[in-house]
Design a protein around this motif. Sequence first.
Motif, PDB file in Angstrom:
ATOM      1  N   GLU A 257       0.973  -1.242  -0.223  1.00  0.00           N
ATOM      2  CA  GLU A 257      -0.173   0.087   0.044  1.00  0.00           C
ATOM      3  C   GLU A 257       0.672   1.114   0.028  1.00  0.00           C
ATOM      4  N   VAL A 258       2.005   1.160   0.505  1.00  0.00           N
ATOM      5  CA  VAL A 258       2.856   2.197   0.666  1.00  0.00           C
ATOM      6  C   VAL A 258       3.813   2.516  -0.589  1.00  0.00           C
ATOM      7  N   LEU A 259       3.957   1.258  -1.674  1.00  0.00           N
ATOM      8  CA  LEU A 259       3.884   1.504  -3.091  1.00  0.00           C
ATOM      9  C   LEU A 259       3.500   1.344  -3.454  1.00  0.00           C
ATOM     10  N   SER A 260       1.860   1.431  -3.415  1.00  0.00           N
ATOM     11  CA  SER A 260       1.123   1.710  -4.171  1.00  0.00           C
ATOM     12  C   SER A 260       0.571   3.961  -4.044  1.00  0.00           C
ATOM     13  N   GLU A 261       0.629   4.132  -3.060  1.00  0.00           N
ATOM     14  CA  GLU A 261      -0.112   5.463  -2.767  1.00  0.00           C
ATOM     15  C   GLU A 261       1.838   6.280  -3.524  1.00  0.00           C
ATOM     16  N   ILE A 262       2.669   5.554  -3.198  1.00  0.00           N
ATOM     17  CA  ILE A 262       4.169   6.394  -4.041  1.00  0.00           C
ATOM     18  C   ILE A 262       3.604   6.962  -5.798  1.00  0.00           C
ATOM     19  N   TRP A 263       3.335   5.880  -6.754  1.00  0.00           N
ATOM     20  CA  TRP A 263       3.190   6.094  -7.611  1.00  0.00           C
ATOM     21  C   TRP A 263       1.593   6.463  -7.840  1.00  0.00           C
ATOM     22  N   ARG A 264       0.529   6.343  -6.890  1.00  0.00           N
ATOM     23  CA  ARG A 264      -0.738   7.173  -7.112  1.00  0.00           C
ATOM     24  C   ARG A 264      -0.549   8.698  -7.767  1.00  0.00           C
ATOM     25  N   ASN A 265      -0.024   9.555  -7.019  1.00  0.00           N
ATOM     26  CA  ASN A 265       0.358  10.220  -7.379  1.00  0.00           C
ATOM     27  C   ASN A 265       0.922  11.057  -8.045  1.00  0.00           C
ATOM     28  N   MET A 266       1.683  10.267  -9.558  1.00  0.00           N
ATOM     29  CA  MET A 266       2.550  10.334  -9.852  1.00  0.00           C
ATOM     30  C   MET A 266       1.620  10.453 -12.083  1.00  0.00           C
ATOM     31  N   THR A 267       2.011  11.430 -12.794  1.00  0.00           N
ATOM     32  CA  THR A 267       1.427  11.861 -13.985  1.00  0.00           C
ATOM     33  C   THR A 267       2.310  11.729 -15.090  1.00  0.00           C
ATOM     34  N   LEU A 268       2.247  10.269 -15.577  1.00  0.00           N
ATOM     35  CA  LEU A 268       2.387  10.777 -16.644  1.00  0.00           C
ATOM     36  C   LEU A 268       2.919  10.824 -17.985  1.00  0.00           C
ATOM     37  N   ASP A 269       3.034  11.431 -19.313  1.00  0.00           N
ATOM     38  CA  ASP A 269       2.218  12.654 -20.082  1.00  0.00           C
ATOM     39  C   ASP A 269       1.204  12.914 -20.084  1.00  0.00           C
ATOM     40  N   GLY A 270       0.301  13.409 -19.065  1.00  0.00           N
ATOM     41  CA  GLY A 270      -0.938  14.032 -18.786  1.00  0.00           C
ATOM     42  C   GLY A 270      -1.531  12.935 -18.390  1.00  0.00           C
ATOM     43  N   HIS A 271      -1.208  11.747 -18.439  1.00  0.00           N
ATOM     44  CA  HIS A 271      -1.992  10.225 -17.650  1.00  0.00           C
ATOM     45  C   HIS A 271      -2.201   9.773 -16.388  1.00  0.00           C
TER      46      HIS A 271
END
Length: 336
Positions: A257-271
Amino acid sequence: HVNVVPVKLRRSENSQHKHHVDADFTFATKEYLKAIAALFGPSAVFVLSIDDKAKVPLGLAAASKQAPILMCLEYKVRLPDHDFVIAGRHKLTPSVYVACIIKAPSEYASLEISYSGPLYIAIRSAKHDGSTSFPHGRYVEYLLELESFQEVAKNNGVVKPIFMTFVDGGPDENPRFPKTLAVAVHQFKKYNLDVYITMTHAPGLSAFNYVERRMAPLSKELAGIILPHDSYGNHLNATGCTIDENLEKQNFKKAGEVLSEIWRNMTLDGHPVEAEYVENATLSVENVDEGWIIRHCRISQYMLMIVKCQSVKCVSKMRSNWLEAFPNRFLPAPFP
């Protein structure tokens, strides 16, 4: 006699790909599929690229260790007073799924498959959940219900009639293996597809998969991050063996869940990036009749293609103009 100075290390490159006798054949097959995607366009084709990212260990910096002499100071890496793996199998396996948007033609380029699109990551325990075709099939069903995938994967709430997937050649994804075939047939029937295609590159050339373009930014976000292995208490003894399995699963889930929270805060190429920790995901599939496979499937070393046959029962359910593009054949051409 040694002075430590702040320097930057040159990024390691993996540009010397292995040569394989089938490399040209697989590249030609990929160009053929890109031409099909361009022919039918984004209204009829959904393209998905799949891969398992390198396992992320617990209790250890997720980034690669620094060089012993020249220390890179582009970012600060915080480590505990030890630098060893807590336990050999204490790792998380992220399965990455990228929807590749088919770009509209412009004055600079023709209609083509792009590297941009929404991203879904299913994180699971490498110790408790294995990697087979059935979890991958379940994850595809998960992402098809996500809001970020609706526009690229569906028309009016229905999955587009032509479904393409690009995968690596591992045993959990290779299109010629029985479990992969069973999952493909299940999805073909469930979503009433006209065409289902899954393709892999030759061995040693998986770096050319579309999803690989997403691995670098995902890895960069993990630089200096330590995923705890004992959020709810230590489940290991002094020798690194598990003494409490239930507590171990809880700790794995918390780290995921910690790892998923880190990646959920990202936006790549507007997605947006959709990530979640998944436990015991599997898919129940029916046994496939061999006669059905003969009428609908073409299986080769690097590709699987399933197409509705020219029987009245199948043709009447066609949602695309596939038969208009290939009127006299069940498939464009038999693959060797």
